[in-house]
Enzyme design. Structure first.
Site, PDB file in Angstrom:
ATOM      1  CG  ASP A  74      44.430  34.735  39.271  1.00  0.00           C
ATOM      2  OD1 ASP A  74      43.441  34.555  38.535  1.00  0.00           O
ATOM      3  OD2 ASP A  74      44.890  33.843  40.001  1.00  0.00           O
ATOM      4  CG  HIS A 184      40.551  41.029  47.588  1.00  0.00           C
ATOM      5  ND1 HIS A 184      39.213  41.256  47.849  1.00  0.00           N
ATOM      6  CD2 HIS A 184      40.574  40.185  46.526  1.00  0.00           C
ATOM      7  CE1 HIS A 184      38.471  40.581  46.990  1.00  0.00           C
ATOM      8  NE2 HIS A 184      39.271  39.937  46.179  1.00  0.00           N
TER       9      HIS A 184
END
Length: 413
Positions: A74, A184
């Site tokens: 997520d 990320h």
């Protein structure tokens, strides 16, 4: 670890990138399978309030359906000016079914409403792994600046609004190859694959359930070094059930020499070594070849990622006080020690915060609480540090940490 892992996604590009990472870390035989190949396009309600919760929800749901190990993620954009929004609602900030352009416009509108064209922020990705024996998550963070003015047409989502620290180009102006290497998701994926590779090469017996050494445990361990609390050191170390958990403890203790001194670190390492000999966990300390140039590069990169806009000011101050100390801090501290694998930069900063609070070093404490926030620490994580210090050192010592947290978190609102 099972050689077949279900990816809680139907994105073939994402799966291909992960497959390359697995092969690069010595796991070419691990087969990654899209969940859509096994259970179809399952709709999973993401009801979590954090990236960690949503990644776990997806991983757990697919694990229940397939009975196989699952890797889920997520991710999203957090804008400090907006109190961390859009956060877990990044894909639907403008409402269910919103397009990327709709979501960018919603963020732009929200920023204009509070009277700013730019804000500090970060892209966050949490990967969660689950199988019959263990469940854990890994976080990857890239800090930067979010601007209402879009730059570039590469990428997707909020890429054209985000410029990572240390770059003059937005993700919308960055090649897909470069972004895939530094994003990320890349950071989280690399850490996750290293973790899974360690499990694969040091598999516990089938009847052993992983007894995770949490970040809170590492923080309490760091205070125990300062307090020379051998009972607590042994208690936490004894819970390490495999080499990966022992490595986490070792890394937290190794870095303590920078703050509590060599004697305290050596005594602590000797204490836990006694606990591990009988469990066959000796050798959790991974030695590195001493490479000054590489340590300097790593140190400067890490130090800049933590301190950002005040990095040069801090370097200039150290240079004026002691050029030797400046060099040692970059090479020995940030490059050789704090850039090692085994712990995330955020976990290392939280451990350092606890040590400095226990040592009652207010100016350094302020700097590292600020650094922890720059690494993505939440107010709750910092409060957990305060509680650990209060438990082990008393309310008076913890009060200084509490006041520092209040000051710095208030500044970010």
């Amino acid at each position: 670890m099972n050689n077949r892992i279900v990816i809680a996604s139907g994105n073939r590009h994402k799966i291909a990138e992960l497959q390359e990472l697995f092969a690069g870390h010595g796991l070419p035989d691990v087969e990654l399978v899209a969940m859509t190949d096994l259970v179809g396009a399952v709709e999973i309600e993401e009801t979590g309030e954090t990236f960690e919760e949503n990644a776990f929800i997806k991983a757990h749901a697919i694990h229940v359906l397939t009975g196989l190990p699952v890797l889920a993620d997520d991710s999203g954009l957090c804008v400090d000016l907006l109190g961390g929004a859009p956060g877990v609602r990044s894909a639907r900030y403008a409402g269910d079914g919103a397009s990327d352009a709709d979501n960018r416009e919603a963020v732009r509108r929200s920023m204009h409403e509070v009277g700013s064209e730019d804000s500090t922020g970060r892209f966050v990705c949490v990967l969660w792994y689950i199988d019959d024996q263990r469940s854990f998550g890994i976080e990857g963070i890239v800090n930067g600046t979010v601007r209402t003015l879009e730059q570039g047409d590469q990428g997707f989502g909020y890429d054209s609004m985000f410029t990572p620290e240390g770059s003059s180009l937005s993700y919308g102006q960055t090649s897909s190859q470069e972004k895939a290497r530094t994003s990320h998701r890349a950071r989280a994926s690399s850490q996750m694959v290293r973790r899974l590779a360690a499990l694969q090469h040091d598999e516990p017996h089938a009847d052993v359930i992983e007894n995770s050494i949490s970040t809170d445990d590492l923080c309490r361990l760091s205070v125990a070094v300062v307090r020379q609390d051998t009972s607590l050191l042994r208690s936490i170390a004894d819970r390490a059930a495999d080499a990966m958990q022992a490595r986490r403890v070792t890394e937290a203790l190794l870095q303590s020499y920078l703050f509590a001194g060599f004697p305290a670190a050596l005594d602590a390492l000797g204490c836990v070594a006694e606990c591990w000999l009988a469990k066959g966990l000796a050798g959790s300390d991974v030695a590195e070849v001493y490479n000054v140039d590489e340590f300097r590069r790593r140190g400067e990169e890490l130090c800049f990622s933590i301190y950002g806009s005040v990095y040069q000011k801090m370097m200039d101050r150290f240079e004026s006080i002691s050029p030797s100390m400046r060099s040692w801090m970059i090479i020995e501290g940030y490059g050789k020690t704090l850039s090692r694998d085994g712990l995330s930069s955020l976990e290392r900063e939280l451990c350092i915060v606890c040590m400095l609070a226990a040592l009652e070093r207010p100016s350094q404490l302020y700097s590292h609480v600020r650094g922890a926030l720059a690494m993505g620490a939440s107010a709750e994580q910092l409060r957990n540090c305060e509680h650990a210090v209060a438990e082990l050192c008393g309310a008076r010592v913890a009060a200084a940490l509490g006041a520092t947290i209040n000051t710095l978190t208030a500044d970010r609102l």
